[in-house]
Design a protein around this motif. Structure first.
Motif, PDB file in Angstrom:
ATOM      1  N   MET A 120       5.871  -1.997 -49.398  1.00 49.00           N
ATOM      2  CA  MET A 120       5.098  -2.348 -48.416  1.00 49.00           C
ATOM      3  C   MET A 120       6.031  -3.996 -48.260  1.00 49.00           C
ATOM      4  O   MET A 120       6.094  -4.097 -47.035  1.00 49.00           O
ATOM      5  CB  MET A 120       4.233  -2.606 -48.554  1.00 49.00           C
ATOM      6  N   TYR A 124       9.189  -3.381 -46.817  1.00 49.98           N
ATOM      7  CA  TYR A 124       9.248  -3.228 -45.835  1.00 49.98           C
ATOM      8  C   TYR A 124       9.464  -4.351 -44.475  1.00 49.98           C
ATOM      9  O   TYR A 124       9.417  -4.470 -43.684  1.00 49.98           O
ATOM     10  CB  TYR A 124       8.834  -2.091 -45.347  1.00 49.98           C
ATOM     11  N   GLY A 125       8.105  -5.232 -44.795  1.00 47.04           N
ATOM     12  CA  GLY A 125       8.023  -6.255 -44.110  1.00 47.04           C
ATOM     13  C   GLY A 125       8.584  -7.215 -43.747  1.00 47.04           C
ATOM     14  O   GLY A 125       8.968  -7.675 -43.396  1.00 47.04           O
ATOM     15  N   LEU A 163      11.022  -5.397 -41.849  1.00 46.91           N
ATOM     16  CA  LEU A 163      10.907  -5.858 -40.495  1.00 46.91           C
ATOM     17  C   LEU A 163      10.692  -7.822 -39.749  1.00 46.91           C
ATOM     18  O   LEU A 163      10.631  -7.877 -38.588  1.00 46.91           O
ATOM     19  CB  LEU A 163       9.152  -5.283 -40.160  1.00 46.91           C
ATOM     20  N   ASN A 217       6.783  -6.938 -33.004  1.00 49.89           N
ATOM     21  CA  ASN A 217       7.393  -6.621 -33.913  1.00 49.89           C
ATOM     22  C   ASN A 217       7.160  -7.600 -35.086  1.00 49.89           C
ATOM     23  O   ASN A 217       6.570  -7.290 -36.004  1.00 49.89           O
ATOM     24  CB  ASN A 217       9.227  -6.405 -33.958  1.00 49.89           C
ATOM     25  N   LYS A 241       3.543  -6.741 -35.724  1.00 45.80           N
ATOM     26  CA  LYS A 241       3.969  -6.016 -37.215  1.00 45.80           C
ATOM     27  C   LYS A 241       4.354  -5.914 -38.593  1.00 45.80           C
ATOM     28  O   LYS A 241       3.631  -5.593 -39.191  1.00 45.80           O
ATOM     29  CB  LYS A 241       4.462  -4.293 -36.437  1.00 45.80           C
ATOM     30  N   ALA A 242       5.295  -6.788 -38.292  1.00 49.12           N
ATOM     31  CA  ALA A 242       5.775  -7.646 -40.025  1.00 49.12           C
ATOM     32  C   ALA A 242       4.542  -7.764 -40.743  1.00 49.12           C
ATOM     33  O   ALA A 242       4.326  -7.604 -41.566  1.00 49.12           O
ATOM     34  CB  ALA A 242       6.670  -8.281 -39.710  1.00 49.12           C
ATOM     35  N   LYS A 285       0.841  -7.481 -40.351  1.00 49.17           N
ATOM     36  CA  LYS A 285       0.175  -6.586 -40.879  1.00 49.17           C
ATOM     37  C   LYS A 285       0.657  -5.686 -41.989  1.00 49.17           C
ATOM     38  O   LYS A 285      -0.221  -5.467 -42.989  1.00 49.17           O
ATOM     39  CB  LYS A 285      -0.420  -5.404 -39.317  1.00 49.17           C
ATOM     40  N   VAL A 286       2.014  -5.170 -41.608  1.00 41.25           N
ATOM     41  CA  VAL A 286       2.235  -4.884 -42.864  1.00 41.25           C
ATOM     42  C   VAL A 286       2.475  -5.489 -44.499  1.00 41.25           C
ATOM     43  O   VAL A 286       1.989  -5.057 -45.334  1.00 41.25           O
ATOM     44  CB  VAL A 286       3.541  -3.784 -43.181  1.00 41.25           C
ATOM     45  N   MET A 287       2.757  -7.063 -44.350  1.00 39.53           N
ATOM     46  CA  MET A 287       2.580  -7.905 -45.361  1.00 39.53           C
ATOM     47  C   MET A 287       0.824  -8.348 -45.611  1.00 39.53           C
ATOM     48  O   MET A 287       0.942  -8.277 -47.122  1.00 39.53           O
ATOM     49  CB  MET A 287       3.039  -9.498 -44.516  1.00 39.53           C
ATOM     50  N   TRP A 318      -1.307  -6.076 -45.639  1.00 36.36           N
ATOM     51  CA  TRP A 318      -1.631  -4.744 -46.452  1.00 36.36           C
ATOM     52  C   TRP A 318      -0.684  -4.702 -47.632  1.00 36.36           C
ATOM     53  O   TRP A 318      -2.003  -4.070 -48.917  1.00 36.36           O
ATOM     54  CB  TRP A 318      -1.641  -3.337 -45.843  1.00 36.36           C
ATOM     55  N   ALA A 319      -0.024  -5.015 -47.911  1.00 35.60           N
ATOM     56  CA  ALA A 319       1.210  -4.887 -48.698  1.00 35.60           C
ATOM     57  C   ALA A 319       0.022  -6.213 -49.964  1.00 35.60           C
ATOM     58  O   ALA A 319      -0.500  -5.493 -51.066  1.00 35.60           O
ATOM     59  CB  ALA A 319       2.212  -6.169 -48.712  1.00 35.60           C
TER      60      ALA A 319
END
Length: 152
Positions: free
Chosen positions: A100, A103-104, A107, A117, A120-121, A123-125, A127-128
């Motif tokens: 994740m 992926y972050g 992004l 975008n 979104k990046a 949020k991914v970070m 959650w990671a």
């Protein structure tokens, strides 16, 4: 009429094959009288669990479930299984968190000046990082289990 897809046929065939193999697989005569230590248990953990000072047990050790130490050995095997499960959970969560984060980062790099975008990046970070925190909590599962079971 009920149609069975190829995937369902494959699953059914796999289960049937496992059943047939398990029926003919040899079972050791003393299988019920032994347990396998899945994860190493240190001397202090053994002392905490059993109340005796007999040293630790290495992963892969087979302990007898008969005789004078049967109860102690069963407790050690149970605790080792809990440690092993916690280690598996930890490893899986760490692997997912690392993916994740990668992926972050991807992004972030490809987001450019698009705020959606970038959000979104982020949020991914986020959650990671939450996943890393949960993974570190997973390492506490054996301690929590020993407290609940009254070993400590």
């Amino acid at each position: 009429m009920l149609k069975i897809s190829n995937l369902n046929k494959g699953i059914f065939a796999s289960l049937a094959l496992m059943l047939v193999v398990s029926l003919f697989a040899p079972i050791p005569a003393d299988a019920a009288s032994r347990c396998l230590v899945r994860a190493g248990v240190t001397g202090p953990e053994v002392q905490q669990i059993t109340g005796t000072n007999r040293g630790g047990e290495n992963a892969g050790t087979s302990l007898m479930l008969t005789g004078a130490q049967a109860g102690e050995n069963a407790l050690i095997c149970g605790f080792a299984l809990i440690k092993w499960i916690a280690n598996v959970i930890f490893a899986v969560l760490i692997a997912i968190a690392v993916l994740m984060i990668a992926y972050g980062a991807y992004l972030f790099v490809t987001a450019g000046s698009q705020p959606a975008n970038v959000e979104k990046a982020r949020k991914v970070m986020l959650w990671a990082i939450i996943g890393l925190i949960i993974a570190s909590i997973a390492k506490l599962i054996p301690n929590i289990a020993s407290t609940i079971l009254g070993f400590s």
